[in-house]
Structures are given as C-alpha cells and as structure tokens.
Scaffold this motif. Structure first.
Motif, short mmCIF file in Angstrom:
data_model
loop_
_atom_site.label_atom_id
_atom_site.label_comp_id
_atom_site.label_asym_id
_atom_site.label_seq_id
_atom_site.Cartn_x
_atom_site.Cartn_y
_atom_site.Cartn_z
N GLU A 155 35.97 -35.44 34.30
CA GLU A 155 34.83 -35.92 35.17
C GLU A 155 34.07 -34.95 35.59
O GLU A 155 32.81 -34.90 35.85
CB GLU A 155 35.02 -36.95 36.22
N SER A 156 34.89 -33.66 35.96
CA SER A 156 34.06 -32.53 36.50
C SER A 156 33.57 -31.55 35.60
O SER A 156 32.89 -30.53 36.00
CB SER A 156 35.04 -31.71 37.16
N TYR A 213 34.74 -38.69 26.50
CA TYR A 213 34.26 -37.41 27.13
C TYR A 213 33.98 -36.56 25.90
O TYR A 213 33.56 -35.44 26.34
CB TYR A 213 35.37 -36.71 27.95
N PRO A 219 34.97 -35.70 42.40
CA PRO A 219 35.23 -36.68 41.69
C PRO A 219 36.64 -37.38 41.96
O PRO A 219 37.47 -36.73 42.05
CB PRO A 219 34.92 -36.87 40.19
N ARG A 245 26.09 -37.89 34.10
CA ARG A 245 26.18 -38.94 35.01
C ARG A 245 24.96 -38.59 36.22
O ARG A 245 24.68 -39.80 36.72
CB ARG A 245 27.35 -38.31 36.08
N ASP A 259 35.96 -43.26 40.91
CA ASP A 259 34.35 -42.87 40.28
C ASP A 259 34.31 -42.97 38.85
O ASP A 259 33.10 -42.94 38.43
CB ASP A 259 34.06 -41.29 40.64
N ILE A 260 35.56 -43.02 38.04
CA ILE A 260 35.26 -43.17 36.56
C ILE A 260 34.53 -44.18 36.14
O ILE A 260 33.65 -44.04 35.23
CB ILE A 260 36.79 -43.08 36.07
N ASN A 296 29.44 -33.66 31.44
CA ASN A 296 29.53 -34.96 31.91
C ASN A 296 28.71 -35.32 33.28
O ASN A 296 28.04 -36.23 33.54
CB ASN A 296 31.11 -35.35 32.44
#
Length: 208
Positions: A97-98, A67, A188, A106, A192-193, A102
């Motif tokens: 992820e949020s 990340y 997320p 994505r 979902d990672i 990122n």
C-alpha cells in the motif's frame, strides 16, 4: 522488465472478483465481471473442489494482481515483511500500500495502478520537491507527493481527478486537488486496504 501483456479482465475473472485493473471501466456495465463472472477458458465454468494449496495460491495471485507485482518482487516484499516487527501478513499489505504508484492511484491522480505506474515512470511526480520515477518507491508519513509543474496539464491526470470522488480517498492521505498535492499523514494500516484479502493464507503458502 517482464510484464503482463494479455487482457487484464481475464485476471479478474480468474480470481472471481473485481480487481479494478481497468480504471473507470470496472465501475460500469461493460466490466467483464458483469458479463462473465467465471474463470476464462473452456473449463472456466467447471466446478472443482479447491485444495488448501489451491486456495492459498489463489489468494497470493489475487494480491499480486491487485498491486501489479510479479512473483520475484512479491516474494522480496514478503521476505521484508517477515523480517519486520509485527504480523507478517499485515506488514506485507502495508508495504504494498505504501508504494508510490499505489499512492498516486489512491490519491486520485490515476484511474488504475497500471496508469499510475506509467505516470510515475514518465516523471510526472515529485516527492518532497525531488523527482522520483520509481513506482516501487515507498512513501513515508509526512512526505508530500505532487504533480510536477510541467505535468499539471496532463489529460490523464485531469480526467482521473474529475472522477476520483467516486473512488474515495483513504484516511492515510490528504489530497489537495487545487494544488495537485497529496500528503501522507500517517502510515497505511490494515483497515485502510479496502480489499477482501486473507493475508494469513499468503503467509501459510510461503511457510510451506
């Protein structure tokens, strides 16, 4: 602001797995992991039995590098995740992820998170109609991220979208390439990672 300036391919080799830090190059034969799938340095091919601490540390380092987060910020994310309801390790990954950078990656607007971070810093995106140039901004369900009108001809964004189908889009995002918009249809989730991350090892490390 501190940042990593050495060859990023060394990071993948050090962690022993592809972290997809160089965009399209990581999907080709030129990827360093295809040629030298061992740690960099003169002792890279030596076989040492890792300790429990070493295994936990490597998992944390791998997640940070995926990340693009440095240690101080990563620790703050962990502290926030620990104070949230639910499982600390999963909360940590959801927070990472949020991040806006990122999400831009994505959604296919950038070929790597590093490129996405640069695009966000240069104010190429708006969130719910407002300019946001903070890569760590946390997007929420229902928000819409789109390319700014004056940035729609950006060569990097256009080139990334042309190859984005091969990278796939997570289920928590709905992307409209025609209007250059991405909508967060839900928060997320751990599933979902898409990376092999053992977040429990990170929790164990910080619980020492």
């Amino acid at each position: 602001m501190a940042r990593y300036t050495d060859a990023v391919c060394k990071l993948c080799r050090r962690e022993g797995t592809k972290l997809y830090l160089k965009g399209e190059r990581c999907y080709k034969d030129k990827c360093a992991m295809e040629k030298k799938a061992y740690a960099p340095g003169q002792h890279g091919q030596s076989r040492k039995k890792p300790t429990d601490y070493g295994i936990q540390l490597r998992e944390k380092q791998k997640t940070k590098r995926i990340y693009g987060i440095l240690e101080k910020q990563f620790r703050l994310y962990y502290k926030k995740a620990h104070n949230m309801d639910g499982i600390a390790g999963e909360n940590l990954l959801v927070l990472l992820e949020s991040r806006l950078d990122n999400m831009v990656y994505r959604a296919g607007f950038a070929t790597s998170r590093a490129q996405a971070r640069q695009l966000v810093n240069h104010s190429h995106f708006i969130v719910d109609g407002k300019k946001v140039n903070i890569p760590s901004y946390l997007v929420k369900a229902g928000q819409v991220v789109e390319v700014r009108e004056k940035s729609r001809g950006n060569a990097q964004i256009k080139a990334s979208l042309e190859t984005s189908d091969g990278r796939g889009t997570p289920e928590w995002l709905v992307v409209d390439k025609g209007t250059l918009k991405a909508t967060v249809n839900r928060e997320p989730q751990r599933s979902d990672i898409g990376y092999e991350i053992s977040e429990n090892l990170i929790v164990e490390l910080y619980s020492r």
